[in-house]
Design an enzyme around this catalytic site. Structure first.
Site, short mmCIF file in Angstrom:
data_model
loop_
_atom_site.label_atom_id
_atom_site.label_comp_id
_atom_site.label_asym_id
_atom_site.label_seq_id
_atom_site.Cartn_x
_atom_site.Cartn_y
_atom_site.Cartn_z
N ASP A 260 18.26 36.06 -85.11
CA ASP A 260 19.09 37.19 -85.52
C ASP A 260 18.54 38.45 -84.85
O ASP A 260 17.43 38.45 -84.30
CB ASP A 260 19.06 37.34 -87.05
CG ASP A 260 20.20 38.19 -87.57
OD1 ASP A 260 21.01 38.67 -86.74
OD2 ASP A 260 20.28 38.40 -88.80
N HIS A 261 19.31 39.50 -84.88
CA HIS A 261 18.87 40.76 -84.26
C HIS A 261 17.85 41.46 -85.16
O HIS A 261 17.99 41.45 -86.39
CB HIS A 261 20.06 41.68 -84.03
CG HIS A 261 21.13 41.08 -83.16
ND1 HIS A 261 20.92 40.78 -81.83
CD2 HIS A 261 22.41 40.69 -83.43
CE1 HIS A 261 22.02 40.26 -81.32
NE2 HIS A 261 22.94 40.19 -82.26
N PRO A 262 16.83 42.08 -84.58
CA PRO A 262 15.86 42.82 -85.39
C PRO A 262 16.50 44.07 -86.00
O PRO A 262 17.50 44.58 -85.47
CB PRO A 262 14.76 43.19 -84.38
CG PRO A 262 15.45 43.19 -83.05
CD PRO A 262 16.51 42.13 -83.14
#
Length: 619
Positions: A260-262
Protein backbone atom coordinates in the site's frame (compact mmCIF):
# COMPACT_ATOMS: atom_id res chain seq x y z
CA UNK A 1 -7.39 -6.51 53.91
CA UNK A 2 -7.60 -3.58 51.51
CA UNK A 3 -7.72 -4.90 47.92
CA UNK A 4 -5.31 -2.27 46.66
CA UNK A 5 -2.74 -3.27 49.32
CA UNK A 6 -3.36 -6.94 48.58
CA UNK A 7 -2.61 -6.59 44.84
CA UNK A 8 0.40 -4.39 45.49
CA UNK A 9 1.97 -6.85 47.94
CA UNK A 10 1.17 -9.77 45.66
CA UNK A 11 2.86 -8.05 42.74
CA UNK A 12 5.98 -7.10 44.71
CA UNK A 13 6.44 -10.58 46.18
CA UNK A 14 5.44 -12.74 43.24
CA UNK A 15 6.80 -10.68 40.35
CA UNK A 16 10.09 -9.39 41.69
CA UNK A 17 12.09 -11.83 39.58
CA UNK A 18 9.99 -11.36 36.45
CA UNK A 19 10.55 -7.60 36.49
CA UNK A 20 14.25 -8.19 35.83
CA UNK A 21 13.90 -11.02 33.30
CA UNK A 22 11.07 -9.37 31.29
CA UNK A 23 9.16 -12.63 31.53
CA UNK A 24 5.47 -12.86 32.31
CA UNK A 25 5.00 -12.98 36.05
CA UNK A 26 3.29 -16.21 37.23
CA UNK A 27 0.75 -14.22 39.24
CA UNK A 28 0.06 -12.01 36.25
CA UNK A 29 -0.29 -15.06 34.04
CA UNK A 30 -2.93 -16.50 36.33
CA UNK A 31 -4.76 -13.21 36.41
CA UNK A 32 -4.63 -13.00 32.59
CA UNK A 33 -6.04 -16.49 32.20
CA UNK A 34 -8.93 -15.72 34.53
CA UNK A 35 -9.61 -12.37 32.85
CA UNK A 36 -9.55 -13.79 29.32
CA UNK A 37 -11.86 -16.60 30.39
CA UNK A 38 -14.46 -14.33 31.93
CA UNK A 39 -14.34 -11.25 29.68
CA UNK A 40 -15.08 -10.64 26.02
CA UNK A 41 -12.36 -8.62 24.34
CA UNK A 42 -12.99 -6.49 21.25
CA UNK A 43 -12.81 -8.29 17.91
CA UNK A 44 -9.54 -7.96 16.03
CA UNK A 45 -9.04 -7.24 12.36
CA UNK A 46 -5.84 -7.30 10.33
CA UNK A 47 -2.92 -5.28 11.73
CA UNK A 48 -4.44 -5.11 15.21
CA UNK A 49 -3.54 -6.35 18.68
CA UNK A 50 -5.02 -6.26 22.18
CA UNK A 51 -3.49 -4.04 24.80
CA UNK A 52 -4.94 -4.63 28.27
CA UNK A 53 -4.13 -2.20 31.07
CA UNK A 54 -4.44 -3.37 34.67
CA UNK A 55 -4.24 -0.63 37.28
CA UNK A 56 -4.00 -1.23 41.01
CA UNK A 57 -3.94 2.47 41.90
CA UNK A 58 -6.96 4.57 42.83
CA UNK A 59 -6.38 7.47 40.42
CA UNK A 60 -7.17 7.53 36.71
CA UNK A 61 -4.41 6.82 34.19
CA UNK A 62 -4.39 8.58 30.81
CA UNK A 63 -2.85 6.83 27.81
CA UNK A 64 -1.00 8.76 25.11
CA UNK A 65 0.44 7.23 21.96
CA UNK A 66 2.61 8.21 19.02
CA UNK A 67 2.74 6.29 15.73
CA UNK A 68 6.31 6.14 14.41
CA UNK A 69 5.03 6.78 10.89
CA UNK A 70 3.71 10.15 12.02
CA UNK A 71 6.76 12.30 11.26
CA UNK A 72 7.45 15.05 13.82
CA UNK A 73 4.15 14.44 15.60
CA UNK A 74 3.49 14.75 19.30
CA UNK A 75 1.88 12.19 21.56
CA UNK A 76 -1.90 12.20 21.25
CA UNK A 77 -4.51 11.17 23.80
CA UNK A 78 -5.93 7.66 23.32
CA UNK A 79 -7.95 6.57 26.36
CA UNK A 80 -8.33 6.69 30.15
CA UNK A 81 -8.06 3.75 32.55
CA UNK A 82 -10.13 4.28 35.73
CA UNK A 83 -8.46 3.53 39.08
CA UNK A 84 -8.31 -0.11 40.24
CA UNK A 85 -9.68 -1.47 36.99
CA UNK A 86 -8.75 -3.48 33.93
CA UNK A 87 -9.48 -2.30 30.38
CA UNK A 88 -8.65 -3.66 26.94
CA UNK A 89 -8.14 -1.44 23.91
CA UNK A 90 -7.17 -2.25 20.31
CA UNK A 91 -3.88 -0.93 18.90
CA UNK A 92 -2.58 -0.83 15.34
CA UNK A 93 0.41 -3.05 14.61
CA UNK A 94 1.48 -1.63 11.23
CA UNK A 95 4.20 0.64 12.59
CA UNK A 96 6.07 1.06 15.86
CA UNK A 97 4.28 2.86 18.69
CA UNK A 98 5.36 4.99 21.64
CA UNK A 99 3.08 4.65 24.67
CA UNK A 100 3.13 6.95 27.68
CA UNK A 101 1.02 6.75 30.86
CA UNK A 102 0.16 9.98 32.67
CA UNK A 103 -1.82 11.10 35.71
CA UNK A 104 -3.47 14.40 36.61
CA UNK A 105 -1.72 16.58 39.16
CA UNK A 106 -4.20 17.42 41.88
CA UNK A 107 -5.11 21.09 41.95
CA UNK A 108 -3.29 21.90 38.74
CA UNK A 109 -4.21 21.70 35.08
CA UNK A 110 -1.12 19.62 34.44
CA UNK A 111 -0.15 15.97 34.04
CA UNK A 112 2.86 14.01 35.19
CA UNK A 113 4.42 11.07 33.38
CA UNK A 114 4.13 7.70 35.12
CA UNK A 115 5.97 5.48 32.66
CA UNK A 116 6.47 4.93 28.96
CA UNK A 117 7.84 2.47 26.45
CA UNK A 118 8.23 1.80 22.71
CA UNK A 119 7.00 -1.35 21.00
CA UNK A 120 6.41 -2.76 17.52
CA UNK A 121 3.29 -4.73 18.30
CA UNK A 122 2.67 -8.09 16.66
CA UNK A 123 -0.60 -8.77 14.89
CA UNK A 124 -3.13 -10.67 17.09
CA UNK A 125 -0.86 -10.18 20.08
CA UNK A 126 -2.34 -10.22 23.58
CA UNK A 127 -0.34 -7.50 25.34
CA UNK A 128 -0.69 -6.60 29.01
CA UNK A 129 0.56 -3.74 31.14
CA UNK A 130 0.30 -3.98 34.93
CA UNK A 131 0.73 -0.67 36.69
CA UNK A 132 1.46 -0.85 40.43
CA UNK A 133 2.56 1.76 42.94
CA UNK A 134 3.59 1.09 46.54
CA UNK A 135 4.05 4.81 47.30
CA UNK A 136 4.08 8.08 45.40
CA UNK A 137 7.68 7.77 44.28
CA UNK A 138 7.84 4.01 43.70
CA UNK A 139 5.92 2.69 40.69
CA UNK A 140 6.37 -0.06 38.12
CA UNK A 141 5.01 -0.84 34.67
CA UNK A 142 5.15 -4.54 33.89
CA UNK A 143 4.71 -4.95 30.12
CA UNK A 144 4.27 -8.48 28.74
CA UNK A 145 3.02 -10.50 25.78
CA UNK A 146 0.68 -13.23 26.94
CA UNK A 147 0.58 -15.26 23.71
CA UNK A 148 2.79 -16.13 20.75
CA UNK A 149 0.97 -14.97 17.59
CA UNK A 150 1.96 -16.16 14.14
CA UNK A 151 4.14 -13.87 12.07
CA UNK A 152 1.78 -11.69 10.05
CA UNK A 153 3.80 -12.12 6.84
CA UNK A 154 3.74 -15.93 6.84
CA UNK A 155 0.68 -16.14 4.52
CA UNK A 156 2.82 -14.52 1.80
CA UNK A 157 5.12 -17.55 1.86
CA UNK A 158 2.28 -20.05 1.77
CA UNK A 159 0.36 -18.25 -0.97
CA UNK A 160 3.58 -17.76 -2.93
CA UNK A 161 4.28 -21.50 -2.82
CA UNK A 162 0.71 -22.12 -3.96
CA UNK A 163 1.12 -19.77 -6.92
CA UNK A 164 4.36 -21.50 -7.96
CA UNK A 165 2.71 -24.93 -7.76
CA UNK A 166 -0.25 -23.66 -9.77
CA UNK A 167 2.08 -22.25 -12.43
CA UNK A 168 3.92 -25.58 -12.67
CA UNK A 169 0.62 -27.40 -13.13
CA UNK A 170 -0.47 -24.97 -15.86
CA UNK A 171 2.85 -25.36 -17.67
CA UNK A 172 2.63 -29.16 -17.42
CA UNK A 173 -0.91 -29.18 -18.83
CA UNK A 174 0.17 -26.82 -21.62
CA UNK A 175 3.14 -29.06 -22.46
CA UNK A 176 0.98 -32.19 -22.58
CA UNK A 177 -1.56 -30.42 -24.78
CA UNK A 178 1.12 -29.33 -27.25
CA UNK A 179 2.48 -32.89 -27.47
CA UNK A 180 -1.00 -34.23 -28.12
CA UNK A 181 -1.69 -31.67 -30.84
CA UNK A 182 1.67 -32.41 -32.45
CA UNK A 183 1.06 -36.17 -32.42
CA UNK A 184 -2.40 -35.70 -33.93
CA UNK A 185 -0.95 -33.49 -36.66
CA UNK A 186 1.73 -36.08 -37.47
CA UNK A 187 -0.87 -38.83 -37.60
CA UNK A 188 -3.12 -36.85 -39.94
CA UNK A 189 -0.15 -36.02 -42.17
CA UNK A 190 0.93 -39.66 -42.42
CA UNK A 191 -2.64 -40.78 -43.07
CA UNK A 192 -3.04 -38.24 -45.87
CA UNK A 193 0.27 -39.31 -47.39
CA UNK A 194 -0.79 -42.97 -47.41
CA UNK A 195 -4.07 -42.08 -49.11
CA UNK A 196 -2.28 -40.20 -51.86
CA UNK A 197 0.20 -42.99 -52.39
CA UNK A 198 -2.52 -45.60 -52.72
CA UNK A 199 -4.64 -43.49 -55.04
CA UNK A 200 -4.81 -44.99 -58.55
CA UNK A 201 -4.13 -42.40 -61.25
CA UNK A 202 -3.31 -42.78 -64.98
CA UNK A 203 0.45 -43.05 -65.62
CA UNK A 204 0.55 -40.01 -67.93
CA UNK A 205 -1.21 -37.86 -65.40
CA UNK A 206 1.11 -39.13 -62.71
CA UNK A 207 4.17 -38.27 -64.79
CA UNK A 208 2.85 -34.77 -65.37
CA UNK A 209 2.18 -34.39 -61.71
CA UNK A 210 5.71 -35.53 -60.87
CA UNK A 211 7.12 -33.12 -63.41
CA UNK A 212 5.17 -30.18 -62.02
CA UNK A 213 6.20 -31.13 -58.53
CA UNK A 214 9.83 -31.30 -59.53
CA UNK A 215 9.70 -27.93 -61.26
CA UNK A 216 7.93 -26.27 -58.39
CA UNK A 217 10.34 -27.73 -55.89
CA UNK A 218 13.35 -26.46 -57.80
CA UNK A 219 11.90 -22.99 -58.28
CA UNK A 220 13.67 -20.47 -56.07
CA UNK A 221 11.54 -18.29 -53.83
CA UNK A 222 12.19 -14.55 -53.93
CA UNK A 223 14.35 -13.34 -51.08
CA UNK A 224 12.92 -10.58 -48.92
CA UNK A 225 15.61 -7.95 -48.72
CA UNK A 226 13.68 -5.79 -46.23
CA UNK A 227 14.61 -6.45 -42.63
CA UNK A 228 11.53 -7.03 -40.53
CA UNK A 229 11.46 -4.90 -37.41
CA UNK A 230 11.51 -7.01 -34.29
CA UNK A 231 9.14 -6.10 -31.48
CA UNK A 232 10.72 -5.35 -28.12
CA UNK A 233 9.05 -8.11 -26.10
CA UNK A 234 10.80 -7.06 -22.89
CA UNK A 235 8.94 -3.74 -23.03
CA UNK A 236 5.59 -5.56 -23.32
CA UNK A 237 6.64 -7.80 -20.44
CA UNK A 238 7.61 -4.80 -18.34
CA UNK A 239 4.26 -3.14 -19.06
CA UNK A 240 2.39 -6.33 -18.18
CA UNK A 241 4.36 -6.82 -14.97
CA UNK A 242 3.51 -3.28 -13.88
CA UNK A 243 -0.14 -3.86 -14.72
CA UNK A 244 -0.30 -7.11 -12.73
CA UNK A 245 1.31 -5.48 -9.67
CA UNK A 246 -1.13 -2.57 -10.02
CA UNK A 247 -4.15 -4.90 -10.01
CA UNK A 248 -2.74 -6.80 -7.06
CA UNK A 249 -2.16 -3.72 -4.89
CA UNK A 250 -5.37 -1.96 -5.98
CA UNK A 251 -7.32 -5.05 -4.94
CA UNK A 252 -5.88 -4.92 -1.45
CA UNK A 253 -2.54 -6.70 -1.70
CA UNK A 254 -3.54 -8.88 1.22
CA UNK A 255 -3.85 -5.83 3.47
CA UNK A 256 -0.09 -5.51 4.02
CA UNK A 257 1.38 -2.04 4.50
CA UNK A 258 4.22 -2.63 2.02
CA UNK A 259 1.62 -3.36 -0.69
CA UNK A 260 0.00 0.00 0.00
CA UNK A 261 1.10 3.61 -0.30
CA UNK A 262 2.87 5.15 2.72
CA UNK A 263 1.06 7.95 4.60
CA UNK A 264 3.51 10.57 3.34
CA UNK A 265 7.26 10.11 2.81
CA UNK A 266 8.72 6.76 1.84
CA UNK A 267 8.62 4.18 -0.93
CA UNK A 268 6.75 0.88 -1.13
CA UNK A 269 6.04 -1.64 -3.89
CA UNK A 270 2.72 0.07 -4.59
CA UNK A 271 4.54 3.35 -5.31
CA UNK A 272 6.53 1.88 -8.20
CA UNK A 273 3.63 0.89 -10.45
CA UNK A 274 2.29 4.25 -11.63
CA UNK A 275 5.74 5.80 -12.31
CA UNK A 276 6.66 2.71 -14.32
CA UNK A 277 3.59 3.20 -16.51
CA UNK A 278 4.68 6.78 -17.16
CA UNK A 279 8.23 5.61 -17.89
CA UNK A 280 7.05 2.87 -20.27
CA UNK A 281 4.78 5.33 -22.08
CA UNK A 282 7.81 7.46 -22.89
CA UNK A 283 9.79 4.42 -24.07
CA UNK A 284 6.98 3.28 -26.38
CA UNK A 285 6.65 6.76 -27.85
CA UNK A 286 9.87 6.25 -29.83
CA UNK A 287 8.41 3.35 -31.77
CA UNK A 288 5.04 4.99 -32.48
CA UNK A 289 6.69 8.18 -33.77
CA UNK A 290 9.21 6.21 -35.81
CA UNK A 291 6.39 4.22 -37.39
CA UNK A 292 4.35 7.31 -38.26
CA UNK A 293 7.36 9.09 -39.78
CA UNK A 294 8.23 5.99 -41.78
CA UNK A 295 4.70 5.90 -43.22
CA UNK A 296 5.08 9.52 -44.31
CA UNK A 297 2.63 11.04 -41.82
CA UNK A 298 2.71 14.82 -41.69
CA UNK A 299 3.32 16.62 -38.40
CA UNK A 300 -0.25 17.87 -38.47
CA UNK A 301 -1.60 14.31 -38.69
CA UNK A 302 0.77 13.19 -35.94
CA UNK A 303 -0.32 16.07 -33.71
CA UNK A 304 -3.97 15.20 -34.29
CA UNK A 305 -3.33 11.60 -33.21
CA UNK A 306 -1.46 12.77 -30.10
CA UNK A 307 -4.25 15.21 -29.22
CA UNK A 308 -6.97 12.60 -29.79
CA UNK A 309 -5.22 10.04 -27.60
CA UNK A 310 -4.69 12.64 -24.88
CA UNK A 311 -8.35 13.66 -24.85
CA UNK A 312 -9.59 10.07 -24.83
CA UNK A 313 -7.35 9.07 -21.93
CA UNK A 314 -8.40 12.13 -19.96
CA UNK A 315 -12.09 11.47 -20.68
CA UNK A 316 -11.76 7.81 -19.63
CA UNK A 317 -10.20 8.98 -16.37
CA UNK A 318 -13.07 11.36 -15.63
CA UNK A 319 -15.57 8.57 -16.29
CA UNK A 320 -13.74 6.20 -13.94
CA UNK A 321 -13.85 8.84 -11.22
CA UNK A 322 -17.64 8.47 -11.25
CA UNK A 323 -17.54 4.69 -10.79
CA UNK A 324 -18.15 4.82 -7.04
CA UNK A 325 -21.74 5.98 -6.90
CA UNK A 326 -24.19 8.67 -8.04
CA UNK A 327 -22.42 11.57 -9.74
CA UNK A 328 -22.42 14.87 -7.89
CA UNK A 329 -20.89 17.33 -10.34
CA UNK A 330 -20.21 19.78 -7.51
CA UNK A 331 -17.87 17.22 -5.94
CA UNK A 332 -16.54 15.44 -9.04
CA UNK A 333 -12.85 14.64 -8.73
CA UNK A 334 -10.98 16.01 -11.75
CA UNK A 335 -7.43 14.62 -11.38
CA UNK A 336 -6.73 10.90 -11.63
CA UNK A 337 -4.37 8.24 -12.95
CA UNK A 338 -5.43 8.31 -16.60
CA UNK A 339 -5.62 12.10 -16.48
CA UNK A 340 -2.01 12.24 -15.27
CA UNK A 341 -0.95 9.74 -17.95
CA UNK A 342 -2.66 11.75 -20.68
CA UNK A 343 -1.04 15.04 -19.68
CA UNK A 344 2.39 13.46 -19.29
CA UNK A 345 2.05 11.84 -22.70
CA UNK A 346 0.96 15.09 -24.32
CA UNK A 347 3.78 17.10 -22.75
CA UNK A 348 6.52 14.79 -23.98
CA UNK A 349 4.88 13.94 -27.33
CA UNK A 350 4.31 17.58 -28.24
CA UNK A 351 7.95 18.49 -27.64
CA UNK A 352 9.17 15.41 -29.51
CA UNK A 353 6.85 16.24 -32.39
CA UNK A 354 8.49 19.64 -32.82
CA UNK A 355 11.97 18.18 -33.29
CA UNK A 356 11.34 14.67 -34.64
CA UNK A 357 13.30 13.65 -37.75
CA UNK A 358 12.85 10.65 -40.01
CA UNK A 359 16.55 10.00 -40.54
CA UNK A 360 18.87 8.66 -37.85
CA UNK A 361 21.31 11.55 -37.78
CA UNK A 362 24.73 11.19 -36.21
CA UNK A 363 25.26 7.54 -37.14
CA UNK A 364 28.51 8.34 -38.92
CA UNK A 365 29.55 11.29 -36.76
CA UNK A 366 32.30 11.38 -34.18
CA UNK A 367 29.69 11.71 -31.46
CA UNK A 368 27.74 8.63 -32.58
CA UNK A 369 28.29 6.99 -29.18
CA UNK A 370 26.12 9.66 -27.51
CA UNK A 371 23.72 10.34 -30.37
CA UNK A 372 20.82 8.95 -28.31
CA UNK A 373 21.21 12.11 -26.20
CA UNK A 374 22.31 14.57 -28.87
CA UNK A 375 19.40 13.91 -31.23
CA UNK A 376 16.94 14.83 -28.49
CA UNK A 377 19.01 17.62 -26.97
CA UNK A 378 16.22 20.21 -27.50
CA UNK A 379 13.88 17.86 -25.65
CA UNK A 380 16.39 17.71 -22.80
CA UNK A 381 16.55 21.49 -22.54
CA UNK A 382 12.77 21.90 -22.44
CA UNK A 383 12.29 18.97 -20.02
CA UNK A 384 14.91 20.35 -17.64
CA UNK A 385 13.11 23.69 -17.81
CA UNK A 386 9.87 21.96 -16.81
CA UNK A 387 11.70 20.33 -13.89
CA UNK A 388 13.14 23.68 -12.82
CA UNK A 389 9.65 25.20 -12.93
CA UNK A 390 8.42 22.47 -10.58
CA UNK A 391 11.25 23.16 -8.12
CA UNK A 392 10.68 26.92 -8.26
CA UNK A 393 6.95 26.61 -7.59
CA UNK A 394 7.52 24.09 -4.81
CA UNK A 395 10.13 26.03 -2.85
CA UNK A 396 9.59 29.68 -3.80
CA UNK A 397 5.83 30.14 -4.25
CA UNK A 398 4.21 31.92 -1.31
CA UNK A 399 1.35 29.91 0.19
CA UNK A 400 -0.94 31.93 2.51
CA UNK A 401 -0.75 30.69 6.09
CA UNK A 402 2.10 28.29 5.38
CA UNK A 403 5.89 28.62 5.44
CA UNK A 404 7.49 29.02 2.02
CA UNK A 405 8.86 25.72 0.74
CA UNK A 406 6.80 23.58 3.10
CA UNK A 407 6.40 20.03 1.72
CA UNK A 408 4.97 18.31 4.77
CA UNK A 409 1.64 16.53 5.31
CA UNK A 410 0.05 19.15 7.55
CA UNK A 411 -2.34 17.95 10.23
CA UNK A 412 -0.46 16.68 13.30
CA UNK A 413 2.92 17.30 11.68
CA UNK A 414 5.18 19.59 13.73
CA UNK A 415 2.64 19.97 16.50
CA UNK A 416 -0.18 21.17 14.25
CA UNK A 417 1.74 24.33 13.32
CA UNK A 418 0.84 23.83 9.66
CA UNK A 419 -2.44 21.98 10.07
CA UNK A 420 -4.00 23.26 6.82
CA UNK A 421 -0.84 23.18 4.70
CA UNK A 422 -0.98 19.61 3.37
CA UNK A 423 1.33 19.36 0.36
CA UNK A 424 2.47 22.98 0.53
CA UNK A 425 2.47 24.64 -2.89
CA UNK A 426 1.16 21.50 -4.63
CA UNK A 427 -1.99 21.42 -2.53
CA UNK A 428 -2.42 25.19 -2.71
CA UNK A 429 -2.28 25.27 -6.53
CA UNK A 430 -4.83 22.46 -6.83
CA UNK A 431 -7.25 24.10 -4.39
CA UNK A 432 -6.80 27.45 -6.12
CA UNK A 433 -7.26 26.18 -9.70
CA UNK A 434 -9.56 23.19 -9.36
CA UNK A 435 -11.29 23.89 -6.05
CA UNK A 436 -11.18 21.73 -2.93
CA UNK A 437 -14.42 19.94 -3.84
CA UNK A 438 -12.86 18.56 -7.02
CA UNK A 439 -9.86 16.95 -5.32
CA UNK A 440 -9.32 13.61 -3.64
CA UNK A 441 -11.02 13.85 -0.25
CA UNK A 442 -9.36 10.84 1.39
CA UNK A 443 -5.59 11.23 0.89
CA UNK A 444 -3.12 8.77 2.41
CA UNK A 445 -1.93 11.06 5.27
CA UNK A 446 -5.48 11.58 6.55
CA UNK A 447 -5.62 8.56 8.88
CA UNK A 448 -2.32 9.04 10.69
CA UNK A 449 -1.74 12.79 10.38
CA UNK A 450 -5.45 13.66 10.77
CA UNK A 451 -5.27 16.19 7.94
CA UNK A 452 -8.03 18.76 7.54
CA UNK A 453 -7.96 19.63 3.81
CA UNK A 454 -8.35 17.69 0.58
CA UNK A 455 -5.19 16.75 -1.28
CA UNK A 456 -4.81 15.02 -4.64
CA UNK A 457 -1.69 12.93 -5.39
CA UNK A 458 -2.40 13.34 -9.14
CA UNK A 459 -2.57 17.12 -8.96
CA UNK A 460 -1.26 19.87 -11.24
CA UNK A 461 2.23 20.51 -9.86
CA UNK A 462 3.16 16.83 -9.76
CA UNK A 463 2.31 16.60 -13.47
CA UNK A 464 5.49 18.57 -14.22
CA UNK A 465 7.75 15.94 -12.64
CA UNK A 466 5.61 13.24 -14.23
CA UNK A 467 6.37 14.77 -17.64
CA UNK A 468 10.08 14.64 -16.86
CA UNK A 469 9.79 10.98 -15.84
CA UNK A 470 8.02 10.23 -19.11
CA UNK A 471 10.87 11.99 -20.91
CA UNK A 472 13.38 9.74 -19.13
CA UNK A 473 11.40 6.83 -20.53
CA UNK A 474 11.74 8.44 -23.96
CA UNK A 475 15.50 8.54 -23.38
CA UNK A 476 15.45 4.82 -22.62
CA UNK A 477 13.62 4.17 -25.87
CA UNK A 478 16.19 6.22 -27.83
CA UNK A 479 18.82 3.73 -26.72
CA UNK A 480 16.99 0.91 -28.47
CA UNK A 481 16.27 3.00 -31.56
CA UNK A 482 19.81 4.35 -32.01
CA UNK A 483 21.87 1.26 -31.17
CA UNK A 484 21.53 -2.34 -32.30
CA UNK A 485 24.21 -4.06 -30.23
CA UNK A 486 23.07 -5.75 -27.06
CA UNK A 487 26.14 -4.68 -25.07
CA UNK A 488 25.78 -1.03 -26.05
CA UNK A 489 22.13 -0.98 -25.09
CA UNK A 490 22.70 -2.65 -21.72
CA UNK A 491 25.65 -0.44 -20.80
CA UNK A 492 23.63 2.71 -21.48
CA UNK A 493 20.58 1.45 -19.57
CA UNK A 494 22.80 0.63 -16.61
CA UNK A 495 24.50 4.04 -16.85
CA UNK A 496 21.20 5.92 -16.72
CA UNK A 497 20.01 3.70 -13.89
CA UNK A 498 23.08 4.62 -11.84
CA UNK A 499 22.83 8.34 -12.65
CA UNK A 500 19.14 8.70 -11.79
CA UNK A 501 19.52 6.50 -8.72
CA UNK A 502 22.47 8.52 -7.44
CA UNK A 503 20.61 11.83 -7.91
CA UNK A 504 17.51 10.52 -6.15
CA UNK A 505 19.50 9.03 -3.29
CA UNK A 506 21.47 12.26 -2.81
CA UNK A 507 18.31 14.37 -2.73
CA UNK A 508 16.66 12.18 -0.09
CA UNK A 509 19.98 11.73 1.75
CA UNK A 510 19.55 7.92 1.68
CA UNK A 511 16.83 8.31 4.28
CA UNK A 512 13.09 8.53 4.60
CA UNK A 513 12.57 11.98 6.09
CA UNK A 514 15.95 13.69 6.49
CA UNK A 515 16.82 14.62 2.91
CA UNK A 516 16.45 17.95 1.13
CA UNK A 517 13.71 16.43 -1.03
CA UNK A 518 12.31 13.21 0.50
CA UNK A 519 10.87 10.36 -1.52
CA UNK A 520 7.20 11.23 -1.79
CA UNK A 521 4.62 9.87 -4.22
CA UNK A 522 1.93 12.29 -3.03
CA UNK A 523 4.12 15.15 -4.24
CA UNK A 524 5.82 13.24 -7.05
CA UNK A 525 8.99 14.79 -5.68
CA UNK A 526 12.15 15.00 -7.80
CA UNK A 527 13.85 12.34 -5.68
CA UNK A 528 10.82 10.08 -6.16
CA UNK A 529 10.83 10.24 -9.96
CA UNK A 530 14.62 9.78 -10.06
CA UNK A 531 14.55 6.65 -7.90
CA UNK A 532 11.61 5.14 -9.77
CA UNK A 533 13.35 5.93 -13.08
CA UNK A 534 16.42 4.17 -11.70
CA UNK A 535 14.37 1.03 -11.14
CA UNK A 536 12.75 1.49 -14.55
CA UNK A 537 16.05 1.60 -16.45
CA UNK A 538 17.41 -1.35 -14.50
CA UNK A 539 14.34 -3.57 -14.78
CA UNK A 540 13.93 -2.85 -18.49
CA UNK A 541 17.55 -3.87 -19.02
CA UNK A 542 17.13 -7.00 -16.93
CA UNK A 543 14.02 -8.10 -18.82
CA UNK A 544 15.74 -7.28 -22.11
CA UNK A 545 18.51 -9.75 -21.26
CA UNK A 546 16.21 -12.65 -20.41
CA UNK A 547 13.42 -12.03 -22.93
CA UNK A 548 15.08 -10.52 -26.02
CA UNK A 549 18.76 -11.42 -25.78
CA UNK A 550 19.03 -14.85 -24.16
CA UNK A 551 15.42 -15.74 -25.01
CA UNK A 552 15.20 -18.01 -21.97
CA UNK A 553 11.77 -16.58 -21.13
CA UNK A 554 8.98 -15.52 -23.43
CA UNK A 555 7.58 -13.05 -20.90
CA UNK A 556 4.50 -15.13 -20.07
CA UNK A 557 2.15 -14.52 -18.39
CA UNK A 558 2.96 -10.81 -18.06
CA UNK A 559 3.37 -10.24 -21.79
CA UNK A 560 -0.30 -11.13 -22.32
CA UNK A 561 -1.34 -8.28 -20.04
CA UNK A 562 1.25 -5.97 -21.59
CA UNK A 563 -0.36 -6.34 -25.03
CA UNK A 564 -3.76 -5.07 -23.80
CA UNK A 565 -3.04 -2.64 -20.96
CA UNK A 566 -5.95 -0.27 -21.58
CA UNK A 567 -8.55 -3.04 -21.56
CA UNK A 568 -7.28 -4.53 -18.31
CA UNK A 569 -6.94 -1.15 -16.62
CA UNK A 570 -10.49 -0.13 -17.47
CA UNK A 571 -11.96 -3.51 -16.57
CA UNK A 572 -10.15 -3.75 -13.24
CA UNK A 573 -11.63 -0.39 -12.24
CA UNK A 574 -15.13 -0.82 -13.68
CA UNK A 575 -15.75 -4.33 -12.31
CA UNK A 576 -14.14 -3.72 -8.92
CA UNK A 577 -17.39 -4.31 -7.03
CA UNK A 578 -18.70 -7.21 -9.13
CA UNK A 579 -18.58 -10.94 -8.46
CA UNK A 580 -16.38 -12.97 -8.98
CA UNK A 581 -13.96 -10.08 -8.51
CA UNK A 582 -15.34 -8.92 -5.18
CA UNK A 583 -17.38 -10.43 -2.37
CA UNK A 584 -17.67 -10.16 1.40
CA UNK A 585 -14.63 -11.56 3.16
CA UNK A 586 -13.17 -11.56 6.67
CA UNK A 587 -10.46 -8.87 7.04
CA UNK A 588 -7.56 -11.23 7.73
CA UNK A 589 -4.35 -11.30 5.74
CA UNK A 590 -4.42 -14.81 4.31
CA UNK A 591 -7.97 -14.48 2.99
CA UNK A 592 -7.31 -11.02 1.54
CA UNK A 593 -4.10 -12.27 -0.04
CA UNK A 594 -5.78 -15.25 -1.71
CA UNK A 595 -8.54 -12.98 -3.00
CA UNK A 596 -6.04 -10.51 -4.49
CA UNK A 597 -4.17 -13.35 -6.23
CA UNK A 598 -7.49 -14.75 -7.48
CA UNK A 599 -8.39 -11.37 -8.98
CA UNK A 600 -5.02 -11.18 -10.73
CA UNK A 601 -5.56 -14.65 -12.20
CA UNK A 602 -8.95 -13.60 -13.58
CA UNK A 603 -7.49 -10.63 -15.44
CA UNK A 604 -4.48 -12.61 -16.65
CA UNK A 605 -6.92 -15.18 -18.05
CA UNK A 606 -8.78 -12.39 -19.86
CA UNK A 607 -5.50 -11.08 -21.25
CA UNK A 608 -4.49 -14.57 -22.40
CA UNK A 609 -7.80 -15.11 -24.21
CA UNK A 610 -7.47 -11.77 -26.00
CA UNK A 611 -3.88 -12.61 -26.88
CA UNK A 612 -4.82 -16.01 -28.35
CA UNK A 613 -7.62 -14.43 -30.39
CA UNK A 614 -5.21 -11.71 -31.53
CA UNK A 615 -7.43 -8.96 -30.15
CA UNK A 616 -5.34 -5.92 -29.25
CA UNK A 617 -7.11 -2.68 -28.36
CA UNK A 618 -5.23 0.61 -28.23
CA UNK A 619 -5.95 4.29 -28.77
Amino acid sequence: MDMKLFWTLTYLICCKYSAFTKELCPCNRKFIEEYNHGNNKPDLSKDEAWMTFNSSVTFDIHIYTHNHECWKCELIYLDTIPGTSTKTIVLNTTYGTDIELRRDIVGQNLQSKLCGFTEKFRENGDYWLFYNQSNYDSASCDFSLANDPMIAEMPILYVGIGVVVLWIIVKAISYCYKIRVRDESIYELDHTHDERRDRKNPPATNDIAMTVTTESSTKEEPINTHKKSQRLHSLDTFRGLSLVIMIFVNYGGGGYWFFDHPPWNGLTIADLVFPWFVFIMGTSMNYSFKSMLKRGKSRGMMFWKVLKRTCLLFAFGIVLNTNWGPVDLNHLRIPGVLQRLSLSYFGVAFVRLLFAKHKDIGKNKSWFWIRDVVVILPDWIISLGILATHLALTFVLHVPGCPTGYIGPGGLHEGKLHEYCTGGAAGYIDRLVLGENHLYSNPTPKAIYQTKVSYDPEGILGTLTSIFLCFLGLQAGRIFVCYEGHAGRLIRLLFWSLVTGAIGAALCNFSKNDGIIPLNKNLWSVSFIMVTACFGFFLLGLLYVFVDVLKVWNGAPFIFAGMNPLVLFLCHDIFYRCFPINWQIDPVHWKLLIKAVWDVIIYLTLAFVLYCKKVFIAL
